[in-house]
Design an enzyme around this catalytic site. Structure first.
Site, PDB file in Angstrom:
ATOM      1  N   LYS A 160       4.343  -1.979  -5.685  1.00  0.00           N
ATOM      2  CA  LYS A 160       3.855  -2.283  -4.343  1.00  0.00           C
ATOM      3  C   LYS A 160       2.806  -1.237  -3.994  1.00  0.00           C
ATOM      4  CE  LYS A 160       5.140  -3.256   0.432  1.00  0.00           C
ATOM      5  NZ  LYS A 160       6.199  -3.726   1.349  1.00  0.00           N
TER       6      LYS A 160
ATOM      7  N   GLU B 151       6.764   2.007  -5.031  1.00  0.00           N
ATOM      8  CA  GLU B 151       5.769   1.942  -3.958  1.00  0.00           C
ATOM      9  C   GLU B 151       5.167   3.322  -3.667  1.00  0.00           C
ATOM     10  OE1 GLU B 151       5.122   0.417   0.654  1.00  0.00           O
ATOM     11  OE2 GLU B 151       7.141   0.810  -0.068  1.00  0.00           O
TER      12      GLU B 151
END
Length: 295
Positions: A213, A176
């Site tokens: 993500k 992420e």
């Protein structure tokens, strides 16, 4: 790695609920839920209250594996129970929702236009404990504020190095590198980010895969090459401060990307709601995010 869970995460229809607010973000999450800081004294009470909020969400009839593929937990949540069962067991065995764990220790000071993850010397022990508790995968967050190639390279090098460590421990890493929605250079950052991600994905060892993500992109289809990459199990999007309506609208235009929302999921839910009101509001939120994730 649980193959049934892997198949659900890779091919299932739905989204991932981010229920992993940590010490720094919990007061804000509670305030949005209608619980002021004056309602608790100290971290222990604060975490009890946020656990009650999470338990109310996952215990709702609206929350199930029919529309929610997975849920990301805070470490302390993993160590607690939902309705008398260990949290990860409850999610998978009672709800059909795949459990993930936030494993980073927060952000380092800003340098080169980014914030790396803080050092995490206890990670191997945490991964081993997570595996024994039935966790399928992990999530770790860094932040990019500027279109600085040096900083973005540092973020991605760190994320992929730790991601390999996580995969080697038998868990699925969610990488992420969040791009701040306040950045004046957001589109340029995303150009550099996608280029850097593809370069690193192309050289991953045989058999290794990751999830990504990413902040909802400025340009529709920006993540198409990532969605199609054979080393990527799934691309999920964070709301990053956008409202739920805006998040859903952007997400719906980006085919193959599904949601992993936190604030946008819990937006409008309050502790003061009756159970009927709460469940109705949560059902509407889940349905909207689910539909946006189907595109």
């Amino acid at each position: 790695m649980n193959q049934e869970q892997l198949a659900k995460v890779a091919k299932g229809q739905g989204f991932i609920a981010a229920l992993d607010q940590s010490g720094g973000s919990t007061p804000k999450a509670l305030k949005l839920y209608g619980v002021e800081e004056s309602a608790y004294s100290g971290e222990a009470q604060m975490f009890d209250l946020v656990h009650a909020m999470r338990a109310r969400i996952v215990g709702s009839p609206a929350f199930s594996g029919q529309r929610v593929l997975g849920a990301i937990l805070f470490e302390m949540t993993m160590d607690r129970e939902f309705d008398g069962l260990p949290a990860a067991d409850y999610l998978w065995k009672k709800k059909g929702v795949v459990p993930f764990l936030k494993i980073d220790k927060g952000l380092a000071a800003a340098a080169d236009g980014v914030q790396l993850m803080k050092p995490n010397p206890g990670l191997d022990a945490l991964l081993k404990r997570a595996s024994t508790k039935g966790i399928f995968g992990t999530k770790m967050r860094s932040v990019i504020d500027e279109a600085n190639p040096k900083g973005i390279d540092a973020i991605l090098d760190q994320q992929f190095e730790v991601g390999q460590q996580i995969f080697n421990a038998g868990l699925m890493p969610i990488i992420e590198p969040e791009v701040s929605i306040k950045s004046a250079d957001k589109a340029k950052i995303e150009d550099l980010l996608v280029e850097g991600l593809l370069k690193r994905l192309d050289v991953l060892p045989a058999g290794v895969s990751v999830m990504l993500k990413l902040t909802l992109p400025e340009v529709v289809g920006k993540f198409d090459a990532l969605v199609k990459h054979p080393k990527v199990t799934r691309v999920v999007a964070l709301s990053g401060g956008y409202s739920r309506a805006d998040s859903n609208a952007i997400l719906a235009r980006n085919k193959g990307v599904i949601a992993s929302f936190s604030r946008a999921l819990t937006e409008g839910l309050t502790a003061q709601m009756s159970d009927a009101e709460f469940n109705t509001a949560l059902d509407a939120a889940i349905e909207g995010i689910y539909q946006a994730s189907l595109s």
